[in-house]
Design an enzyme around this catalytic site. Structure first.
Site, PDB file in Angstrom:
ATOM      1  CD  GLU A   6      -4.593   7.412   9.837  1.00 43.32           C
ATOM      2  OE1 GLU A   6      -4.066   8.457  10.260  1.00 43.32           O
ATOM      3  OE2 GLU A   6      -4.284   6.289  10.252  1.00 43.32           O
ATOM      4  CG  ASN A  42      -5.037   3.186   8.711  1.00 43.73           C
ATOM      5  OD1 ASN A  42      -5.170   2.198   7.974  1.00 43.73           O
ATOM      6  ND2 ASN A  42      -4.616   4.353   8.267  1.00 43.73           N
ATOM      7  CD  GLU A  74      -1.495   3.881   8.127  1.00 42.29           C
ATOM      8  OE1 GLU A  74      -1.226   4.287   9.277  1.00 42.29           O
ATOM      9  OE2 GLU A  74      -1.654   4.636   7.154  1.00 42.29           O
ATOM     10  NE  ARG A  95      -3.297   2.517   2.656  1.00 42.00           N
ATOM     11  CZ  ARG A  95      -3.177   3.370   3.683  1.00 42.00           C
ATOM     12  NH1 ARG A  95      -2.490   3.042   4.759  1.00 42.00           N
ATOM     13  NH2 ARG A  95      -3.756   4.545   3.631  1.00 42.00           N
ATOM     14  CE1 TYR A 145       0.117   2.485  13.553  1.00 37.59           C
ATOM     15  CE2 TYR A 145      -1.835   3.632  12.749  1.00 37.59           C
ATOM     16  CZ  TYR A 145      -0.590   3.073  12.522  1.00 37.59           C
ATOM     17  OH  TYR A 145      -0.051   3.104  11.266  1.00 37.59           O
ATOM     18  CG  HIS A 150      -0.950   8.940   3.604  1.00 37.18           C
ATOM     19  ND1 HIS A 150      -1.109   7.583   3.766  1.00 37.18           N
ATOM     20  CD2 HIS A 150      -0.543   9.403   4.807  1.00 37.18           C
ATOM     21  CE1 HIS A 150      -0.792   7.241   5.013  1.00 37.18           C
ATOM     22  NE2 HIS A 150      -0.448   8.340   5.661  1.00 37.18           N
TER      23      HIS A 150
END
Ligand code: FCB
Length: 447
Positions: free
Chosen positions: A174, A299, A353, A84, A301, A128
């Site tokens: 995002e 994504n 991600e 990606r 985290y 991005h």
């Protein structure tokens, strides 16, 4: 199961599950003004004193623009299925509207060819975060509704030129970060500090997503979608006020994007909460935003905890924190994916991600990043659990292939499977890269 044993973990994934890594243009390419590329808002932001913690910039970054063949060879060596990456808008359209930069397109043409030759599926992201600086100066960037047409034109041109060779195209990476960190908290470019601006920007991002999807459908059969960052919100204590604060944050982070995209409406509680900061929404906008999608990129985290004042507080960190200070909570990852599947019935998902920054050191030619291996394996185990409970996830992209420019943190935070010595641009596989390669190989052996 021994979580660190890749053989056992590989068993938990369906045979056609895809393994990859992710990067983005601004963070790795360098060649900031080469071959006709225009400046981005990040080129500009890095020049402003105090914006980037280590005072660095992205003029060279990982020099991927010149070293992409070496980087593709690394991925091939890891045996990955897919990669990606993102297109840099100002590299292919320096002013963000009007003329195209053929030399910029030629770079992505070479990159995609190299990937296909190495047997890696290319998955592209259009935005991005590196907005053409000229567009910020001429129309006010994402604050202007006019940007919706500019973005749709850019998306159409990329899809027209590359759609037949791309496995997927995501409009935005995002959008919460673009809007909130860029226009409300000033941590990211362009560094504004207004909630009203941030929410208007979010609306334009959503609208540009919908318009770009509709326009790209006419020119490509590539799978189209969007990538959202989800940081699930929890109350710091069971008190009702904390629960309400967490619920509002969920409305601003998760539902502010999920609801318009999949339900055609903003979340009523959060919309009411922001009061006069709510965006101007024109008739028909929400219908344009809600386009059928082929995939949803998530994504993940960490999570956030909120107290009664709506302030984020530090979690207990039972499994520790990453070098970003982010609490490690794989169980939240599983729980959240199951929630998305149940509440939204989304199209097939990809984990676009997931990863950790770690204080990695090269010692005797080796990086023994056992913390990253533990992070990876626990999150993959959580992912397998979520899939067994009904989350339809088709692939996983580790963030990131390389250590790279971590936005306002500069080069201090290392997320890569591959260590980069910025002085020499030497790449060195960390222990986690070897572990990931082993996992992928065991999984492929079962195909
Ligand atoms: C995400 C970004 C990515 C990287 C990781 C650590 O929010 O999409 O570019 O910075 O965080």
């Amino acid at each position: 199961m021994n979580l660190l044993d890749p053989a056992a973990l590989a068993q938990s994934f369906p045979h056609d599950f895809l393994w990859g890594v992710a990067t983005s243009a601004a963070q790795i390419e360098g060649a900031a003004l080469e071959d006709g590329k225009g400046a981005s808002i990040w080129d500009h932001f890095c020049r402003q004193p105090g914006r980037i913690n280590d005072g660095s910039n992205i003029d060279i970054a990982c020099d991927h623009y010149h070293r992409f063949r070496e980087d593709v060879a690394l991925m091939r060596g890891l045996g990955l299925d897919c990669y990606r990456f993102s297109f840099s808008w100002p590299r292919v359209q320096p002013l963000g509207r009007g003329g195209w930069n053929e030399a910029g397109f030629a770079f992505y043409d070479r990159l995609i060819d190299e990937l296909l030759e190495a047997g890696l599926q290319p998955h592209a992201t259009l935005y991005h975060w590196d907005l053409p600086q000229a567009l910020d100066e001429s129309i006010g960037g994402w604050l202007s509704r006019d940007i919706v047409t500019c973005f749709a034109d850019y998306a159409t041109e990329v899809a027209r030129r590359f759609g037949d060779r791309l496995a997927s195209i995501a409009t935005h990476n995002e959008p919460w970060c673009t809007a909130t960190l860029g226009y409300e908290t000033a941590q990211f470019a362009p560094g504004h500090t207004s909630r009203a601006e941030s929410l208007q920007v979010a609306h334009h991002l959503l609208l540009s997503h919908g318009e770009a999807i509709a326009a790209m459908r006419a020119v490509t059969k590539a799978r189209l979608g969007i990538v959202l960052n989800h940081t699930p919100s929890f109350p710091a204590t069971p008190a009702e006020a904390d629960r309400r604060a967490a619920r509002i944050d969920d409305g601003l982070n998760v539902r502010w994007y999920m609801d318009p995209i999949f339900r055609g409406a903003y979340p009523a509680d959060a919309f009411e909460f922001v009061g006069a900061d709510a965006p101007t929404v024109e008739a028909g906008d929400l219908a344009r935003i809600r386009q059928p999608l082929d995939f949803l990129g998530i994504n993940f985290y960490t999570r956030s905890l909120f107290d009664a004042q709506g302030k984020a507080v530090k979690g207990p960190g039972k499994r520790g924190f990453t070098d970003m200070g982010w609490e490690i909570v794989p169980e939240v990852f599983a729980q959240h994916l199951v929630r998305l599947a149940r509440e939204y019935n989304p199209p097939p998902m990809f984990i676009t991600e997931n990863g950790m920054a770690n204080a990695d050191r090269v010692v005797d030619g080796r990086v023994a990043d056992t913390e990253r291996i533990a992070y990876l394996s626990s999150h993959l185990q959580a992912l397998a659990t979520a899939m067994s409970l009904g989350a339809d996830v088709r692939g996983y992209f580790y963030w990131s292939l390389l250590d790279n420019f971590e936005w306002n943190s500069g080069y201090d935070k290392r997320f890569g499977l591959v260590h980069v010595d910025y002085a020499t641009q030497r790449r060195l596989l960390k222990d986690s890269a070897h572990w990931y390669r082993d996992l992928v190989a065991r999984h492929h052996a079962r195909r």
